[in-house]
Design a protein around this motif. Structure first.
Motif, PDB file in Angstrom:
ATOM      1  N   LYS A  23       0.833  -1.211   0.000  1.00 61.25           N
ATOM      2  CA  LYS A  23       0.000   0.000   0.000  1.00 61.25           C
ATOM      3  C   LYS A  23       0.862   1.253   0.000  1.00 61.25           C
ATOM      4  O   LYS A  23       0.543   2.252  -0.649  1.00 61.25           O
ATOM      5  CB  LYS A  23      -0.939  -0.008   1.199  1.00 61.25           C
ATOM      6  CG  LYS A  23      -1.970  -1.108   1.143  1.00 61.25           C
ATOM      7  CD  LYS A  23      -2.787  -1.144   2.409  1.00 61.25           C
ATOM      8  CE  LYS A  23      -3.687  -2.369   2.422  1.00 61.25           C
ATOM      9  NZ  LYS A  23      -4.322  -2.549   3.720  1.00 61.25           N
ATOM     10  N   HIS A  24       1.965   1.204   0.716  1.00 64.13           N
ATOM     11  CA  HIS A  24       2.886   2.341   0.781  1.00 64.13           C
ATOM     12  C   HIS A  24       3.481   2.631  -0.604  1.00 64.13           C
ATOM     13  O   HIS A  24       3.572   3.787  -1.018  1.00 64.13           O
ATOM     14  CB  HIS A  24       3.994   2.058   1.797  1.00 64.13           C
ATOM     15  CG  HIS A  24       5.050   3.097   1.836  1.00 64.13           C
ATOM     16  ND1 HIS A  24       4.839   4.362   2.329  1.00 64.13           N
ATOM     17  CD2 HIS A  24       6.346   3.064   1.424  1.00 64.13           C
ATOM     18  CE1 HIS A  24       5.949   5.068   2.221  1.00 64.13           C
ATOM     19  NE2 HIS A  24       6.879   4.302   1.677  1.00 64.13           N
ATOM     20  N   THR A  25       3.862   1.595  -1.311  1.00 63.77           N
ATOM     21  CA  THR A  25       4.408   1.762  -2.658  1.00 63.77           C
ATOM     22  C   THR A  25       3.358   2.354  -3.597  1.00 63.77           C
ATOM     23  O   THR A  25       3.668   3.229  -4.413  1.00 63.77           O
ATOM     24  CB  THR A  25       4.941   0.423  -3.198  1.00 63.77           C
ATOM     25  OG1 THR A  25       5.930  -0.079  -2.290  1.00 63.77           O
ATOM     26  CG2 THR A  25       5.562   0.583  -4.568  1.00 63.77           C
ATOM     27  N   ALA A  26       2.111   1.907  -3.467  1.00 68.48           N
ATOM     28  CA  ALA A  26       1.027   2.485  -4.278  1.00 68.48           C
ATOM     29  C   ALA A  26       0.859   3.968  -3.959  1.00 68.48           C
ATOM     30  O   ALA A  26       0.643   4.785  -4.865  1.00 68.48           O
ATOM     31  CB  ALA A  26      -0.270   1.725  -4.031  1.00 68.48           C
ATOM     32  N   GLU A  30       1.165   7.165  -6.466  1.00 68.31           N
ATOM     33  CA  GLU A  30       0.056   8.122  -6.575  1.00 68.31           C
ATOM     34  C   GLU A  30       0.522   9.547  -6.287  1.00 68.31           C
ATOM     35  O   GLU A  30       0.233  10.465  -7.059  1.00 68.31           O
ATOM     36  CB  GLU A  30      -1.042   7.738  -5.584  1.00 68.31           C
ATOM     37  CG  GLU A  30      -2.171   8.729  -5.500  1.00 68.31           C
ATOM     38  CD  GLU A  30      -3.103   8.456  -4.331  1.00 68.31           C
ATOM     39  OE1 GLU A  30      -3.731   9.412  -3.865  1.00 68.31           O
ATOM     40  OE2 GLU A  30      -3.210   7.291  -3.878  1.00 68.31           O
ATOM     41  N   LYS A  31       1.244   9.742  -5.217  1.00 71.50           N
ATOM     42  CA  LYS A  31       1.607  11.089  -4.774  1.00 71.50           C
ATOM     43  C   LYS A  31       2.731  11.717  -5.585  1.00 71.50           C
ATOM     44  O   LYS A  31       2.891  12.930  -5.602  1.00 71.50           O
ATOM     45  CB  LYS A  31       1.988  11.089  -3.289  1.00 71.50           C
ATOM     46  CG  LYS A  31       0.837  10.718  -2.380  1.00 71.50           C
ATOM     47  CD  LYS A  31      -0.285  11.724  -2.510  1.00 71.50           C
ATOM     48  CE  LYS A  31      -1.477  11.353  -1.665  1.00 71.50           C
ATOM     49  NZ  LYS A  31      -2.562  12.342  -1.767  1.00 71.50           N
ATOM     50  N   THR A  32       3.538  10.896  -6.248  1.00 73.83           N
ATOM     51  CA  THR A  32       4.649  11.439  -7.037  1.00 73.83           C
ATOM     52  C   THR A  32       4.367  11.432  -8.530  1.00 73.83           C
ATOM     53  O   THR A  32       5.167  11.954  -9.307  1.00 73.83           O
ATOM     54  CB  THR A  32       5.952  10.656  -6.767  1.00 73.83           C
ATOM     55  OG1 THR A  32       5.749   9.297  -7.146  1.00 73.83           O
ATOM     56  CG2 THR A  32       6.367  10.750  -5.309  1.00 73.83           C
ATOM     57  N   GLY A  33       3.264  10.813  -8.930  1.00 67.64           N
ATOM     58  CA  GLY A  33       2.938  10.749 -10.353  1.00 67.64           C
ATOM     59  C   GLY A  33       3.734   9.714 -11.119  1.00 67.64           C
ATOM     60  O   GLY A  33       3.741   9.714 -12.347  1.00 67.64           O
ATOM     61  N   GLU A  81       3.756  13.337   2.561  1.00 65.18           N
ATOM     62  CA  GLU A  81       2.756  12.340   2.929  1.00 65.18           C
ATOM     63  C   GLU A  81       3.338  10.926   2.832  1.00 65.18           C
ATOM     64  O   GLU A  81       3.096  10.083   3.696  1.00 65.18           O
ATOM     65  CB  GLU A  81       1.528  12.479   2.029  1.00 65.18           C
ATOM     66  CG  GLU A  81       0.365  11.645   2.482  1.00 65.18           C
ATOM     67  CD  GLU A  81      -0.898  11.891   1.672  1.00 65.18           C
ATOM     68  OE1 GLU A  81      -1.758  10.987   1.663  1.00 65.18           O
ATOM     69  OE2 GLU A  81      -1.028  12.962   1.038  1.00 65.18           O
ATOM     70  N   VAL A  82       4.121  10.681   1.797  1.00 66.47           N
ATOM     71  CA  VAL A  82       4.767   9.375   1.636  1.00 66.47           C
ATOM     72  C   VAL A  82       5.739   9.121   2.792  1.00 66.47           C
ATOM     73  O   VAL A  82       5.782   8.019   3.349  1.00 66.47           O
ATOM     74  CB  VAL A  82       5.481   9.286   0.266  1.00 66.47           C
ATOM     75  CG1 VAL A  82       6.340   8.026   0.176  1.00 66.47           C
ATOM     76  CG2 VAL A  82       4.470   9.322  -0.868  1.00 66.47           C
ATOM     77  N   ASP A  85       3.887   8.202   5.889  1.00 66.88           N
ATOM     78  CA  ASP A  85       3.394   6.832   5.797  1.00 66.88           C
ATOM     79  C   ASP A  85       4.532   5.838   6.015  1.00 66.88           C
ATOM     80  O   ASP A  85       4.337   4.794   6.643  1.00 66.88           O
ATOM     81  CB  ASP A  85       2.720   6.594   4.446  1.00 66.88           C
ATOM     82  CG  ASP A  85       1.973   5.280   4.417  1.00 66.88           C
ATOM     83  OD1 ASP A  85       1.052   5.102   5.238  1.00 66.88           O
ATOM     84  OD2 ASP A  85       2.321   4.418   3.582  1.00 66.88           O
ATOM     85  N   ALA A  86       5.723   6.146   5.516  1.00 66.60           N
ATOM     86  CA  ALA A  86       6.881   5.269   5.744  1.00 66.60           C
ATOM     87  C   ALA A  86       7.146   5.121   7.234  1.00 66.60           C
ATOM     88  O   ALA A  86       7.406   4.017   7.720  1.00 66.60           O
ATOM     89  CB  ALA A  86       8.110   5.822   5.026  1.00 66.60           C
ATOM     90  N   ASN A  87       7.057   6.221   7.946  1.00 67.54           N
ATOM     91  CA  ASN A  87       7.251   6.159   9.400  1.00 67.54           C
ATOM     92  C   ASN A  87       6.150   5.352  10.075  1.00 67.54           C
ATOM     93  O   ASN A  87       6.401   4.635  11.038  1.00 67.54           O
ATOM     94  CB  ASN A  87       7.338   7.568   9.982  1.00 67.54           C
ATOM     95  CG  ASN A  87       8.690   8.181   9.730  1.00 67.54           C
ATOM     96  OD1 ASN A  87       9.709   7.618  10.084  1.00 67.54           O
ATOM     97  ND2 ASN A  87       8.701   9.340   9.101  1.00 67.54           N
ATOM     98  N   ARG A  88       4.945   5.460   9.565  1.00 69.64           N
ATOM     99  CA  ARG A  88       3.810   4.726  10.136  1.00 69.64           C
ATOM    100  C   ARG A  88       4.005   3.214  10.022  1.00 69.64           C
ATOM    101  O   ARG A  88       3.736   2.469  10.961  1.00 69.64           O
ATOM    102  CB  ARG A  88       2.511   5.137   9.435  1.00 69.64           C
ATOM    103  CG  ARG A  88       1.277   4.376   9.944  1.00 69.64           C
ATOM    104  CD  ARG A  88       0.059   4.602   9.063  1.00 69.64           C
ATOM    105  NE  ARG A  88       0.198   4.069   7.727  1.00 69.64           N
ATOM    106  CZ  ARG A  88       0.045   2.780   7.388  1.00 69.64           C
ATOM    107  NH1 ARG A  88      -0.220   1.875   8.309  1.00 69.64           N
ATOM    108  NH2 ARG A  88       0.173   2.392   6.129  1.00 69.64           N
ATOM    109  N   ILE A  89       4.488   2.757   8.865  1.00 69.32           N
ATOM    110  CA  ILE A  89       4.608   1.302   8.667  1.00 69.32           C
ATOM    111  C   ILE A  89       5.873   0.722   9.297  1.00 69.32           C
ATOM    112  O   ILE A  89       6.017  -0.493   9.390  1.00 69.32           O
ATOM    113  CB  ILE A  89       4.530   0.918   7.174  1.00 69.32           C
ATOM    114  CG1 ILE A  89       5.749   1.389   6.396  1.00 69.32           C
ATOM    115  CG2 ILE A  89       3.229   1.422   6.558  1.00 69.32           C
ATOM    116  CD1 ILE A  89       5.837   0.835   4.973  1.00 69.32           C
ATOM    117  N   SER A  90       6.775   1.562   9.752  1.00 71.13           N
ATOM    118  CA  SER A  90       8.029   1.091  10.352  1.00 71.13           C
ATOM    119  C   SER A  90       7.811   0.775  11.826  1.00 71.13           C
ATOM    120  O   SER A  90       8.098   1.579  12.708  1.00 71.13           O
ATOM    121  CB  SER A  90       9.124   2.139  10.187  1.00 71.13           C
ATOM    122  OG  SER A  90      10.345   1.639  10.682  1.00 71.13           O
TER     123      SER A  90
END
Length: 103
Positions: A23-26, A30-33, A81-82, A85-90
């Motif tokens: 989900k993080h990769t998606a 999304e956020k970087t185009g 935002e990415v 999210d990286a910090n959230r999943i770590s």
């Protein structure tokens, strides 16, 4: 050329990390185009060594044309935002961010 390295420590639950990382990769795309079928980065999953497990579980590496290009990307709202999210999943501790260039 400079590279951004993101090192994730060993997670508390590897299976959950794997699901979250998809989900993080998606979100990154999304956020970087970045088109969904493009992969301008590499992802390395570390393995145990003869002296024991690695302190890191996974490494994300992405090249940028210059330090200025990296700074511009990292300061964008989407990349912020990415990063959050990286910090959230770590779940195994704080992420290590490194910036380097080939010598």
């Amino acid at each position: 050329m400079v590279q951004l390295f993101v090192l994730y420590p060993q997670p508390r639950d590897a299976q959950q990390f794997e699901a979250d990382y998809v989900k993080h990769t998606a979100l990154l795309h999304e956020k970087t185009g970045i088109p969904a079928d493009a992969k301008p980065y590499t992802v390395t999953k570390f393995m145990s060594t003869p002296i024991g497990p690695s302190p890191y579980y996974r490494m994300f590496t992405m090249p940028f044309d210059s330090p200025e290009a990296l700074q511009a990307a990292m300061s964008s709202p989407g990349m912020q935002e990415v990063a959050a999210d990286a910090n959230r999943i770590s779940t195994g501790g704080p992420i290590t961010f490194l910036i380097g260039s080939e010598a």
